[in-house]
Design an enzyme around this catalytic site. Sequence first.
Site, PDB file in Angstrom:
ATOM      1  CD  GLU A 103      -3.188   0.723   1.979  1.00 14.95           C
ATOM      2  OE1 GLU A 103      -4.188   0.004   1.465  1.00 14.95           O
ATOM      3  OE2 GLU A 103      -3.304   1.109   2.921  1.00 14.95           O
ATOM      4  CD  GLU A 150     -11.722  -3.075   4.823  1.00 22.69           C
ATOM      5  OE1 GLU A 150     -10.651  -2.811   4.137  1.00 22.69           O
ATOM      6  OE2 GLU A 150     -11.839  -2.202   5.793  1.00 22.69           O
ATOM      7  CG  ASN A 189      -9.275  -3.438   8.104  1.00 15.96           C
ATOM      8  OD1 ASN A 189      -8.070  -3.536   8.425  1.00 15.96           O
ATOM      9  ND2 ASN A 189      -9.754  -2.332   7.796  1.00 15.96           N
ATOM     10  CE  LYS A 192      -2.716   3.371   6.130  1.00 13.64           C
ATOM     11  NZ  LYS A 192      -2.788   1.974   6.884  1.00 13.64           N
ATOM     12  CD  GLU A 230      -8.408  -5.529   3.868  1.00 13.19           C
ATOM     13  OE1 GLU A 230      -9.109  -5.689   2.516  1.00 13.19           O
ATOM     14  OE2 GLU A 230      -9.039  -4.728   4.681  1.00 13.19           O
ATOM     15  CB  SER A 231      -4.858  -3.678   9.195  1.00  8.22           C
ATOM     16  OG  SER A 231      -5.798  -3.038   8.046  1.00  8.22           O
ATOM     17  CE  LYS A 234      -7.564  -0.328   1.501  1.00  4.91           C
ATOM     18  NZ  LYS A 234      -6.351   0.102   2.203  1.00  4.91           N
TER      19      LYS A 234
HETATM   20  O1  LIG Z   1      -0.897   0.209   7.198  1.00  2.00           O
HETATM   21  P1  LIG Z   1      -1.603  -1.193   7.584  1.00  2.00           P
HETATM   22  O2  LIG Z   1      -1.727  -1.495   8.972  1.00  2.00           O
HETATM   23  O3  LIG Z   1      -0.554  -2.288   6.977  1.00  2.00           O
HETATM   24  O4  LIG Z   1      -2.722  -1.449   6.861  1.00  2.00           O
HETATM   25  C1  LIG Z   1      -2.882  -1.260   5.314  1.00  2.00           C
HETATM   26  C2  LIG Z   1      -4.619  -1.528   4.921  1.00  2.00           C
HETATM   27  O5  LIG Z   1      -4.839  -2.778   5.620  1.00  2.00           O
HETATM   28  C3  LIG Z   1      -5.186  -0.092   5.776  1.00  2.00           C
HETATM   29  O6  LIG Z   1      -4.653   0.917   5.139  1.00  2.00           O
HETATM   30  C4  LIG Z   1      -6.804  -0.350   5.247  1.00  2.00           C
HETATM   31  C5  LIG Z   1      -7.499  -1.468   5.047  1.00  2.00           C
HETATM   32  N1  LIG Z   1      -8.642  -1.281   5.008  1.00  2.00           N
HETATM   33  C6  LIG Z   1      -8.821   0.011   4.662  1.00  2.00           C
HETATM   34  C7  LIG Z   1      -9.982   1.056   4.245  1.00  2.00           C
HETATM   35  C8  LIG Z   1      -9.797   2.252   4.133  1.00  2.00           C
HETATM   36  C9  LIG Z   1      -8.465   2.794   4.490  1.00  2.00           C
HETATM   37  C10 LIG Z   1      -7.433   2.221   4.736  1.00  2.00           C
HETATM   38  C11 LIG Z   1      -7.559   0.777   5.062  1.00  2.00           C
END
Ligand SMILES: O=P(O)(O)OC[C@@H](O)[C@@H](O)c1c[nH]c2ccccc12
Length: 380
Positions: free
Chosen positions: A164, A276, A298, A166, A334-335, A227
């Site tokens: 990502e 998601e 997520n 970001k 995710e995340s 995104k």
């Molecule tokens: O930075 P991380 O913790 O690796 O996460 C990435 C991504 O999963 C996260 O930015 C995200 C997952 N779903 C979203 C929905 C909107 C905005 C952002 C997100």
Amino acid sequence: MEGTSVATPPRVSLLNASALKCRNNFLVRRRSIPGYLFENTRRNNNAINCVLSQESEGGASVASSSSSSSVDDQGIKIRRRPTSGPPSHAVGPFEFRLQNDGNTPRNILEEIIWNKDVEITQLKEKKPLYSLKKALDTAPPVRDFVGALRSAYLRTGAPALIAEVKKASPSRGVLREDFHPVNIAQAYENGGAACLSVLTDEKYFQGSFENLAAIRRSGIKRPLLCKEFIIDAWQIYYARTKGADAILLIASVLPDADINYMSKIAKKFGLSTLVEVHNESEMDRVLRIDGIDLIGINNRNLETFEVDISNTKKLLEGKRGEIIRQKDIIVVGESGLFTPDDIAYVQEAGVKAVLVGESLVKQSDPGKGIADLYGRNISS
Ligand SMILES: O=P(O)(O)OC[C@@H](O)[C@@H](O)c1c[nH]c2ccccc12
């Protein structure tokens, strides 16, 4: 069901009023146009606010309408826009309105959605659908996002990486000051990412559609996920004109009818849709929708920002995991993924792909960050 707006005097949008938050929990609005009232009846929250009419000869067209499906039984708590507040009181040049549950977002996700709703209304005026449709003709061709994930998984035996781009997030602040989206994207591609995800929300994530378009123009070959917080079909057209290969739909924001219909629009363009979910009920809803082949779990709760990677495991256990395997759905963890152990943990839980931002974007060399995250080189 359409709400009826107050007939007279004319309405003005909340944006036109300078809203000041003052003591005693009052919202004070300076009346910009004397005698004008704020809109105080709004359309059904969470209903589709923009529906494609049946495919017509000239292609799809966006018509203003709303969904008749009941969203109450889908457990969606995020409201599409503020509901009516209490009556406003005029005192001299000011207009007072009690701050209440109806006009105050309950959490950050709701705030983002309310802001997005206003943002889209303005953008649509500048770039109406017919102009986007023209731009579609010259948009760069779509690449196969899901196909790229499948082949990377087969090639490496590890979850395919969606890396990502970001810059910042509401929960973590600015992740990287010297942020050059194209360089980061290039480093991700060289480091073995299967696909990229590009944040386009400006206000909360410091992203932009310009970043998406610039990455696409730069010759990066990896398919790109736009995104964005999508609440209106217009955004799918817009994303495509900027070179997106995939879109995100968030189940806690969108009722089933929207997910179904928006993923069909995406498919019409050849775009993949990542749907998601964050909890069991959202997963169950999405598993009942036909044609969904990519689901993201997520680990971050977008309402509270809590991150727990065991969420991925929890949502893939038992019957849900079985249905996912039967339907050959690719699940994306995710995340909150930072280490080879984290990757192994979610792979063990059943994911075939991961979506990672923070742990990569913070590295001085994000490409090397990928090797550190996987504990090996996945680029060849
Ligand atoms: O930075 P991380 O913790 O690796 O996460 C990435 C991504 O999963 C996260 O930015 C995200 C997952 N779903 C979203 C929905 C909107 C905005 C952002 C997100």
